[in-house]
Scaffold this motif. Structure first.
Motif: not given
Lengths: 372, 396
Positions: A325, A330, A333
């Motif tokens: 991850h 991520q 985001d």
């Protein structure tokens, strides 16, 4: 200390838990192979037709009008029409086996998408397009491919391609696996506390020896992953070890597969040591292996349940337990973006390990142990 | 026997691990009800603006279009299909403006049936389903849309025959019972089955700490095992209590729904038939209890043969996760995966027929699920029985 380690190895050799953990690693590797095969991952033709369909439905939100530069469509509409054109070009390039055409179109496509993010009305079509982060990852990937001239890989089951995918998946499950494996690390000994009290070394030395022995077995699991992937060498070939994987590491960049695997293994080792020590401490505090497991898993998912916490406490080592991850970007985001850096993660986990070792040395003694 | 059952049950309930599982389930159900359920955003909403925009654009087109020899064939096609489509949209608009939900359901049912017929069979790359299906990376959007429209057509058809009061929340599947139905179609069965595994994993091996205490009991090993299995079955079923707290919270917020609401069941070849909510829930409950029995019998067998908790955990999770290894959309048309008990792990999708749609098969039904899972349970129990009756057998 050395004698203690030898004792542990004799004990662990006959422990069924290790045998079943080894089997589960093997099943995981082979299962993933079947999964990659049935899902047909990395099949560019399939991916591109999906992309084409998404764009068509994005365009269905607009009236069909003149999409040339002088036409009266909105900028975003023209942009989407161009994107669709490029995706068709890519599909054609794959069918005709013209990789250089594919690459050019890919770079142009990411450029167009970068432009489209700021355009008016983008919110309406957002769900049909890759996110900003995904687009940037694509961009660095294709730029790198273009510069180095590495041919595009189409078979995701060659040895190194498969390993790269395997380590991405492992990133999400490694902490869970290790916490299931180690949650009962001290419990069996606690059932016979008089034994521990009889050992001719101090409790903290005993804990360290136990952790080292467990860690070596975890090392065996990591080696096992490579060994069980070896059949692919024979069936599908080696693949390219310097094939790039786009990652987010503070900045958008690419890692060659061997570097990605290196970082992944480093993370896996750190996470394993961290989890082993955590299990030891929780075992002493809670005296129950399942409670230990639940507490560990809860700590693991708290940053996912409450993402705002990541912003508040960036040095929480549990933010970094899922390294794939972390590396696929991520975290920036999220609604409350937070930039988590892979190197910082290693430092934070390392610091927590040191803290836990100190805690074990200071607080844990055999005197207070009671039989479970 | 009864005394031993009471002993086991009290031990089960006072086990720290089991209490922790109940607490965690309670936490998750509250977290779901408070944080996740309100953000539910169904694709098929009751949205006046959307209907109005579509209706007016088409109405304007129909009023202005001139058909002659030079007309493009797609224009002719549009002029041919839009009048009926718009008639339904107009009925929907009028009904919702007069707040006549029964009529809205009637018109919506016809709208979905007509739309699917047009888009799936005569769409030809120019007509699309609701854009919500075509998310980035979804290669099966058309198939999902096809299922969704038929499902909704069947659902709204059911609402026209229902006796209870209709609300917008019922139309958008937000009420407590409908949330339960949606969850059964996604990860709720897995949560229940994993809890069952964790409840059962140490039920035999916990006695290893005090083996001498139990040696004096006048019960055969087989009976002890049966009592243990029954206790963990009971405990697993009790896991529904903490989960229902979340349901109560949702019920207070969005209404409880009605046990008479229709649940569309996919039969085969694009045919749906409606079932009552209570019927659907009872079927699910039954299949989940069968799953519990399968898991418990497997873990009991593993406990007496392998005698290691980690091994129990491993064997049971392989049973639950095995479907991932072979499942692929449409694979059921090629291979007979309906003989594998692992194909039935998504309980809600089995009873609602969605799994059949995904597998492109007709054999994954509630009945065959019960038969296969029941058969496997009996097999495991039989092996356990044989083992426990051997002269050399030791329970611990």
């Amino acid at each position: 200390m050395w004698n203690m380690l030898k004792t542990f190895f004799i004990l662990e050799k006959s422990n069924k838990r290790n045998i079943f953990a080894c089997i589960s690693v093997a099943i995981f590797v082979f299962g993933l192979m079947f999964f990659v095969k049935t899902e047909d991952l990395g099949n560019a033709v399939k991916e591109k037709s999906g992309e084409y369909q998404s764009l068509s439905s994005a365009l269905s939100q607009y009236q069909n009008v003149d999409a040339t530069d002088s036409g009266n469509g909105s900028n975003l509409y023209k942009n989407l029409v161009l994107q669709q054109l490029l995706v068709s070009k890519q599909r054609m390039a794959i069918k005709m086996d013209r990789p250089e055409l594919f690459m050019d179109a890919a770079i142009e496509l990411t450029d167009l998408r970068t432009k489209s993010f700021g355009m008016e009305g983008f919110d309406n079509v957002e769900s049909y397009l890759p996110s900003k982060i995904e687009n940037q990852l694509d961009r660095v990937f294709y730029d790198y491919m273009n510069q180095t001239g590495i041919p595009l890989s189409i078979d995701s089951l060659t040895f190194f391609q498969f390993l790269s995918y395997l380590f991405v998946v492992l990133g999400s499950v490694w902490f869970v696996f290790i916490s299931i494996y180690t949650c009962g690390i001290m419990i069996e000994d606690f059932q016979h506390t008089s034994l521990i009290k009889g050992y001719p070394i101090t409790f903290d030395k005993y804990v360290i020896a136990k952790s080292i022995a467990t860690m070596l077995i975890v090392g065996v699991f990591i080696v096992e992953i490579f060994i069980f992937s070896l059949p692919l060498l024979y069936f599908k070939g080696v693949g390219n070890p310097s094939y790039p994987i786009p990652v987010f590491d503070g900045v958008f960049t690419v890692y060659p597969i061997y570097k990605y695997i290196g970082v992944a293994i480093l993370y896996m080792i750190f996470i394993s040591i961290f989890t082993i020590l955590l299990s030891v401490i929780l075992n002493v505090l809670l005296k129950n292996m399942y409670l230990t497991l639940f507490v560990e898993l809860l700590l693991f998912i708290v940053p996912m349940l409450f993402p705002n916490m990541m912003n508040l406490i960036p040095y929480n080592p549990f933010n970094y337990m899922n390294y794939s991850h972390l590396l696929n970007g991520q975290t920036p985001d999220l609604a409350n973006p937070v930039v988590l850096n892979a190197t910082h993660g290693l430092i934070y986990i390392g610091m927590s390990i040191v803290l836990m070792v100190v805690a074990v040395k200071i607080f844990l003694t055999t005197g207070k142990l009671k039989r479970v | 026997m009864w005394a031993y059952f009471k002993l086991e049950f009290f031990q089960f309930m006072r086990n720290k691990k089991n209490i922790a599982i109940y607490v965690i389930l309670l936490f998750f159900s509250c977290y779901f009800a408070i944080k996740i359920a309100p953000t539910y955003n169904p694709i098929e909403k009751v949205e006046v603006n959307e209907i109005e925009a579509r209706y007016e654009t088409r109405e304007e087109f129909l009023n202005n279009v001139v058909i002659n020899d030079g007309t493009h064939h797609l224009t002719r096609y549009a002029a041919a299909i839009f009048p009926e489509w718009n008639e339904y949209d107009k009925q929907r608009l009028d009904a919702i403006n007069q707040n006549n939900l029964k009529e809205y359901a009637e018109a919506t049912y016809k709208w979905y049936a007509y739309s699917d017929n047009m888009i799936f069979y005569r769409g030809g790359g120019v007509l699309y389903y609701n854009p919500g299906y075509y998310t980035f990376g979804n290669n099966y959007a058309t198939m999902d849309g096809h299922f969704g429209y038929l499902y909704n057509a069947s659902r709204y058809e059911g609402y026209t025959e229902v006796n209870s009061d209709l609300t917008i929340n019922i139309f958008e599947e937000r009420t407590a019972l409908q949330t339960l139905q949606r969850l059964l179609n996604s990860y709720l069965p897995l949560i229940l089955i994993v809890s069952c595994i964790l409840f059962t994993v140490d039920i035999v091996l916990k006695d290893r700490r005090n083996p001498t205490l139990l040696q004096g009991l006048p019960l055969s090993d087989w009976r002890k095992l049966m009592v243990k299995g029954f206790v963990s079955l009971l405990g697993s079923v009790l896991a529904i209590i903490p989960l229902s707290v979340g349901l109560l919270i949702i019920g207070v917020q969005n209404g409880f729904g009605d046990f008479g609401l229709p649940v569309p069941i996919y039969i085969a070849d694009d045919i749906f038939s409606n079932r009552m909510m209570w019927e659907y829930l009872i079927q699910n409950m039954l299949l989940i209890i069968f799953w519990f029995s399968l898991i418990i019998s497997l873990v009991l067998l593993a406990s007496v043969t392998l005698k290691n908790e980690f091994a129990n955990l491993f064997v049971a999770s392989v049973l639950v996760l095995a479907e991932l290894m072979y499942f692929n959309r449409g694979i059921g048309a090629i291979k007979d995966f309906h003989w594998y008990p692992t194909s039935y792990v998504q309980v809600g999708q089995i009873t609602s027929g969605y799994r059949n749609y995904l597998y492109a098969s007709e054999a994954l039904t509630f009945g065959s699920g019960l038969a296969i899972i029941g058969l496997c349970t009996c097999m495991f129990l039989f092996f356990t029985f044989l083992l426990s009756n051997r002269r050399k057998f030791k329970l611990l």
